[in-house]
Design a protein around this motif. Structure first.
Motif, PDB file in Angstrom:
ATOM      1  N   UNK A 193     -40.093 -20.370 -29.963  1.00 17.98           N
ATOM      2  CA  UNK A 193     -39.663 -18.969 -30.151  1.00 17.98           C
ATOM      3  C   UNK A 193     -40.301 -18.093 -29.085  1.00 17.98           C
ATOM      4  N   UNK A 194     -41.601 -18.257 -28.872  1.00 18.88           N
ATOM      5  CA  UNK A 194     -42.275 -17.448 -27.847  1.00 18.88           C
ATOM      6  C   UNK A 194     -41.678 -17.706 -26.468  1.00 18.88           C
ATOM      7  N   UNK A 195     -41.392 -18.972 -26.184  1.00 18.07           N
ATOM      8  CA  UNK A 195     -40.831 -19.318 -24.887  1.00 18.07           C
ATOM      9  C   UNK A 195     -39.477 -18.650 -24.684  1.00 18.07           C
ATOM     10  N   UNK A 196     -38.619 -18.679 -25.701  1.00 19.76           N
ATOM     11  CA  UNK A 196     -37.291 -18.067 -25.579  1.00 19.76           C
ATOM     12  C   UNK A 196     -37.404 -16.562 -25.357  1.00 19.76           C
ATOM     13  N   UNK A 197     -38.300 -15.901 -26.089  1.00 22.13           N
ATOM     14  CA  UNK A 197     -38.456 -14.451 -25.921  1.00 22.13           C
ATOM     15  C   UNK A 197     -39.000 -14.138 -24.534  1.00 22.13           C
ATOM     16  N   UNK A 198     -40.037 -14.858 -24.108  1.00 28.02           N
ATOM     17  CA  UNK A 198     -40.618 -14.611 -22.782  1.00 28.02           C
ATOM     18  C   UNK A 198     -39.601 -14.894 -21.687  1.00 28.02           C
ATOM     19  N   UNK A 199     -38.805 -15.937 -21.853  1.00 28.83           N
ATOM     20  CA  UNK A 199     -37.783 -16.277 -20.861  1.00 28.83           C
ATOM     21  C   UNK A 199     -36.751 -15.159 -20.750  1.00 28.83           C
ATOM     22  N   UNK A 200     -36.355 -14.585 -21.900  1.00 30.84           N
ATOM     23  CA  UNK A 200     -35.390 -13.485 -21.878  1.00 30.84           C
ATOM     24  C   UNK A 200     -35.939 -12.239 -21.214  1.00 30.84           C
ATOM     25  N   UNK A 201     -37.221 -11.951 -21.435  1.00 27.57           N
ATOM     26  CA  UNK A 201     -37.824 -10.755 -20.839  1.00 27.57           C
ATOM     27  C   UNK A 201     -37.953 -10.905 -19.331  1.00 27.57           C
ATOM     28  N   UNK A 202     -38.449 -12.059 -18.873  1.00 26.13           N
ATOM     29  CA  UNK A 202     -38.628 -12.245 -17.431  1.00 26.13           C
ATOM     30  C   UNK A 202     -37.302 -12.401 -16.714  1.00 26.13           C
ATOM     31  N   UNK A 203     -36.282 -12.951 -17.397  1.00 30.95           N
ATOM     32  CA  UNK A 203     -34.978 -13.122 -16.761  1.00 30.95           C
ATOM     33  C   UNK A 203     -34.235 -11.813 -16.574  1.00 30.95           C
ATOM     34  N   UNK A 204     -34.339 -10.914 -17.568  1.00 28.79           N
ATOM     35  CA  UNK A 204     -33.665  -9.615 -17.501  1.00 28.79           C
ATOM     36  C   UNK A 204     -34.599  -8.541 -18.025  1.00 28.79           C
ATOM     37  N   UNK A 205     -35.578  -8.149 -17.231  1.00 25.08           N
ATOM     38  CA  UNK A 205     -36.574  -7.184 -17.731  1.00 25.08           C
ATOM     39  C   UNK A 205     -35.983  -5.823 -18.065  1.00 25.08           C
ATOM     40  N   UNK A 206     -35.001  -5.359 -17.264  1.00 24.22           N
ATOM     41  CA  UNK A 206     -34.368  -4.073 -17.553  1.00 24.22           C
ATOM     42  C   UNK A 206     -35.390  -2.978 -17.797  1.00 24.22           C
ATOM     43  N   UNK A 207     -35.241  -2.293 -18.940  1.00 27.33           N
ATOM     44  CA  UNK A 207     -36.184  -1.221 -19.291  1.00 27.33           C
ATOM     45  C   UNK A 207     -37.216  -1.681 -20.310  1.00 27.33           C
ATOM     46  N   UNK A 208     -37.490  -2.996 -20.343  1.00 29.12           N
ATOM     47  CA  UNK A 208     -38.505  -3.533 -21.247  1.00 29.12           C
ATOM     48  C   UNK A 208     -39.852  -2.881 -20.953  1.00 29.12           C
ATOM     49  N   UNK A 209     -40.602  -2.462 -21.991  1.00 28.79           N
ATOM     50  CA  UNK A 209     -41.908  -1.838 -21.744  1.00 28.79           C
ATOM     51  C   UNK A 209     -42.822  -2.741 -20.921  1.00 28.79           C
ATOM     52  N   UNK A 210     -43.688  -2.110 -20.161  1.00 34.12           N
ATOM     53  CA  UNK A 210     -44.586  -2.856 -19.280  1.00 34.12           C
ATOM     54  C   UNK A 210     -45.476  -3.828 -20.057  1.00 34.12           C
ATOM     55  N   UNK A 211     -45.871  -3.442 -21.273  1.00 35.15           N
ATOM     56  CA  UNK A 211     -46.748  -4.335 -22.045  1.00 35.15           C
ATOM     57  C   UNK A 211     -46.050  -5.631 -22.393  1.00 35.15           C
TER      58      UNK A 211
END
Length: 415
Positions: A193-211
């Protein structure tokens, strides 16, 4: 007149809040839907355990607007994604912190790490949300930094109600179902689960918060000597002899200046080819195999994302099929028997074209080739604690001197 006790848990309202949380933070959808709901009236509000169960008070759901419940969903799942329970356990061991009071301090520190930017943009902050400003501390710090900067006292007396569960601080609660309870996620499932979430954030960061971007890039994949070592090995392979395989006129040779009227081609250097041998014997745990997939993803980044240059072999006492890297999460790691990575080395060196670098991910319980391979070798060892008094224990075989070796996840210097 005594108020009527709350009725059964309003799942429609609770799940409507989760759907709103997914709409506001789509990159957390995998994690939000991985949580299993458990109704429990002993829980003050909502709380999580390390096995990804969320314990919910029916009264809290009844009196809380959907907009605030959505924020609580994101807050609780953030504790689990950021491994606050594991980090709390490490802090407690390192500093000798015991008892509920110190765990409350960890819960407050964990909340400060989350709440400085979790709300807004579609998520309403509860009135009693604890943020760094409440303690007079700066934003943007980690749990470990916050816990060093404050102590419990009169200014925190009003936070005695705060309880996000054992998933926030590592201390078991009376309502926890424990590792053998129903609907808990295994360690491998939690890592997935953590891997999938991290993969989605790094693949399409967009306006994801810096933290969250920091979590995906650093907290979940912390900088390690292992990855620095791999990068050095890759750079060495690029600059080594034999790394140039063809000529190109795209960049004329510097010797052209000595031949007036002629344009000479320059030698084109290609990125190195890497073969990863993953130890899939019975002594390697599912969690370690999950870590191996994460390391393979880091290896792919080291060659600029060129997945065609990375091949993965699974090996126990025999060698599985060689898999070109398409997506690390989809690589079948087959094995479970004894260990003889010499077969993996032999298979890797027979491949055409051959590898420039062989990376071995293993627990070290294997015989090693007698002769130095014709290419550079990097060994990533899964950490092992060996009890010499345990007749079932087996000491790892030390990798040969010709291999560059580092313990994965360790701050120890590489050999």
């Amino acid at each position: 007149m005594t108020p009527a006790p709350p009725g059964p848990l309003n799942l429609d309202k609770l799940f409507a809040a989760r759907l709103q949380a997914v709409r506001a933070r789509p990159y957390l959808a995998t994690a939000l839907f991985a949580l299993h709901v458990v109704e429990d009236r002993r829980v003050p509000t909502m709380a999580v355990d390390r096995y990804w169960r969320v314990y919910v008070s029916p009264g809290f759901v009844d009196r809380t607007p959907v907009e605030e419940l959505a924020g609580v969903w994101v807050h609780e799942v953030a504790h689990l994604l950021r491994d606050h329970h594991g980090r709390g356990d490490r802090i407690a061991r390192l500093h000798g912190l015991t008892g509920p009071a110190e765990r409350l301090r960890m819960n407050i520190a964990a909340d400060c790490e989350i709440n400085d930017d979790v709300y807004g943009d579609g998520l309403l902050a509860p009135e009693d949300a604890v943020d760094p400003g409440f303690l007079g501390l700066p934003e943007g710090l980690l749990m470990e930094e916050y816990i060093r900067r404050f102590r419990l006292g009169p200014h925190t007396a009003g936070l005695a109600w705060l309880d996000c569960g054992s998933g926030a601080d590592g201390l078991g609660r009376e309502w926890d179902l424990g590792p053998d309870g129903a609907h808990g996620l295994s360690e491998q499932e939690r890592d997935a689960v953590r891997f999938r979430v991290a993969q989605g954030i790094t693949g399409r960061p967009g306006n994801t918060p810096k933290s969250w971007q920091r979590w995906a890039e650093e907290a979940f994949h912390p900088p390690q000597p292992w990855r620095e070592l791999l990068g050095a090995a890759v750079r060495s392979a690029v600059s080594g002899s034999g790394a140039g395989e063809d000529y190109t006129y795209g960049r004329p040779s510097r010797r052209s200046a000595g031949v007036p009227g002629a344009v000479l081609p320059s030698l084109r250097r290609r990125p190195p080819r890497i073969t990863v041998i993953v130890d899939t014997s019975g002594s390697v745990s599912d969690g370690e195999l999950g870590s191996a997939l994460l390391e393979i993803t880091a290896i792919c980044r080291a060659v600029g994302g060129r997945r065609d240059l990375v091949t993965v072999l699974s090996c126990d006492a025999a060698v599985g099929v060689a898999h070109p890297l398409c997506q690390a999460a989809g690589i079948p790691l087959v094995g479970g028997g004894g260990t003889d990575l010499r077969r993996g080395f032999a298979r890797a060196l027979r491949m055409r074209p051959g590898p420039d670098v062989v990376v071995v991910l293993t627990d070290g319980q294997t015989p090693w080739p007698d002769a130095r391979p014709s290419c550079r070798t990097v060994v990533g060892l899964f950490p092992r604690s060996w009890d010499e008094d345990d007749p079932r224990g087996r000491a790892p075989n030390t990798p040969p001197a010709w291999a560059r070796t580092v313990v994965i996840g360790s701050a120890a210097p590489a050999r």
